[in-house]
Design an enzyme around this catalytic site. Structure first.
Site, mmCIF file in Angstrom:
data_model
loop_
_atom_site.group_PDB
_atom_site.id
_atom_site.type_symbol
_atom_site.label_atom_id
_atom_site.label_comp_id
_atom_site.label_asym_id
_atom_site.label_seq_id
_atom_site.Cartn_x
_atom_site.Cartn_y
_atom_site.Cartn_z
ATOM 1 N N ASP A 120 -9.519 -4.524 8.607
ATOM 2 C CA ASP A 120 -8.563 -5.467 9.189
ATOM 3 C C ASP A 120 -9.131 -6.072 10.477
ATOM 4 O OD1 ASP A 120 -5.942 -4.541 7.535
ATOM 5 O OD2 ASP A 120 -7.103 -2.819 8.187
ATOM 6 N N ARG A 132 -11.803 -8.592 9.632
ATOM 7 C CA ARG A 132 -11.188 -9.842 9.180
ATOM 8 C C ARG A 132 -10.636 -10.638 10.366
ATOM 9 N NH1 ARG A 132 -7.951 -6.764 4.307
ATOM 10 N NH2 ARG A 132 -9.473 -7.125 2.630
ATOM 11 N N ARG A 176 0.828 -1.203 0.000
ATOM 12 C CA ARG A 176 0.000 0.000 0.000
ATOM 13 C C ARG A 176 0.864 1.256 0.000
ATOM 14 N NH1 ARG A 176 -2.541 -3.701 3.644
ATOM 15 N NH2 ARG A 176 -4.613 -4.342 2.912
#
Length: 321
Positions: A152, A155, A92
């Protein structure tokens, strides 16, 4: 100055992430007017038409239009999903130089049209681009938010739930730091069904001596999930689209809920002048306050290293003070 009232949303970027977000918005009835801006006018028109045709099934009366930057004048929220997409094998942070330049042009037009709402950034590297947006727009920091580690964290909770056989909604544990390779899980204060995660892990270690390695490997899989998904289908969209809708709901419904968005540190965790993912109370004015988690020594060191990584990038591209 009070932020712009209402529920109108301007979405910048009609790619996979933006349209997944738009679809979540419509189905949850979070806005009365969604205006979509994209350089590709044909794609924008087609997406607006397609989304509009889904509205009768949503149970909500929502207007979806091809937007322009004039729409920012009375928008409650601008959500920026524009920019160059992450390529396979690219981190990223590799995206930063290209997307900061794109944001410079976008943010100039947003502010020239009198925007004074909440600005939500989704484009990667999201922590860097949220900081850049804060600087480029001149908006108060409470009005500029990045998607941070909201996805995140979702997840991570999903994977912990699968591992311990319980619904993700019963898992309360955060991923914090950079939305990227230096992020970290906070296990020390996490709970599953009200029981502290370290206690659960230590108990299981009596039968499974490899449980700590298993948990660390599971986190690595969580952290790298986007790379695996991008490799297989070219992008991630539904998860981040839903995460953005969750943040939007917290803002427009004045929820005062804690979400691990990317926000400006002003002395928390002994850091300042950097945007980074950490639990933050969100309401109709944007950021109410940062929640400073109590980290153990290892977690603090990892978080501090993550903040240092972001700070180094900010300085290298010349947007930091």
């Amino acid at each position: 100055m009070t932020v712009t009232p209402g529920t109108k949303i301007v979405l910048i970027g009609a790619g996979a992430v933006g349209i997944a977000y738009a679809y979540a918005l419509l189905n949850q009835g979070l806005t009365d007017h969604l205006a979509i801006i994209d350089l590709n006018e044909d794609i924008t028109w087609a997406q607006v038409e397609d989304l509009s045709h889904s509205v009768p099934f949503s149970g909500h009366n929502i207007q979806v239009t091809v937007g322009s930057y004039v729409d920012c004048r009375d928008a409650a929220i601008v959500v920026n999903c524009a920019g160059v997409a992450q390529r396979e094998g690219e981190t990223r942070l590799d995206l930063v130089a290209r997307n900061v330049q794109i944001f410079e042009s976008i943010n100039h037009q947003v502010m020239d049209n009198g925007f004074n709402g909440i600005y939500l950034v989704a484009t990667n590297p999201v922590d860097i681009l949220t900081y850049a947006t804060w600087k480029q727009t001149g908006l108060p920091s409470n009005q500029v938010i990045g998607s941070g580690t909201v996805l995140d964290t979702a997840r991570w909770r999903h994977n912990l739930g699968k591992r311990f056989g319980i619904a993700a909604s019963a898992v309360h544990a955060y991923v914090i730091g950079e939305h990227g390779d230096s992020e970290l899980p906070v296990l020390s204060s996490g709970t599953i069904a009200g029981v502290q995660i370290p206690r659960i892990v230590d108990k299981e270690a009596e039968k499974n001596p490899h449980i700590h390695e298993d948990i660390e490997e599971m986190f690595r899989a969580t952290r790298d999930a986007a790379y695996d998904i991008i490799r297989a289908k070219g992008n991630t969209s539904y998860g981040i689209g839903s995460a953005l809708a969750r943040i939007t709901r917290a803002i427009l419904r004045n929820e005062d809920v804690a979400l691990p968005v990317s926000t400006l540190l002003q002395g928390e965790y002994a850091r300042e002048d950097v945007y980074i993912g950490t639990p933050t109370i969100i309401n109709r004015q944007g950021v109410r306050n940062v929640v400073e988690l109590r980290l153990n020594e290892e977690e603090f060191e990892r978080f501090d290293a993550s903040a240092a990584t972001l700070r180094k990038v900010l300085e290298s591209i010349g947007v930091a003070n």
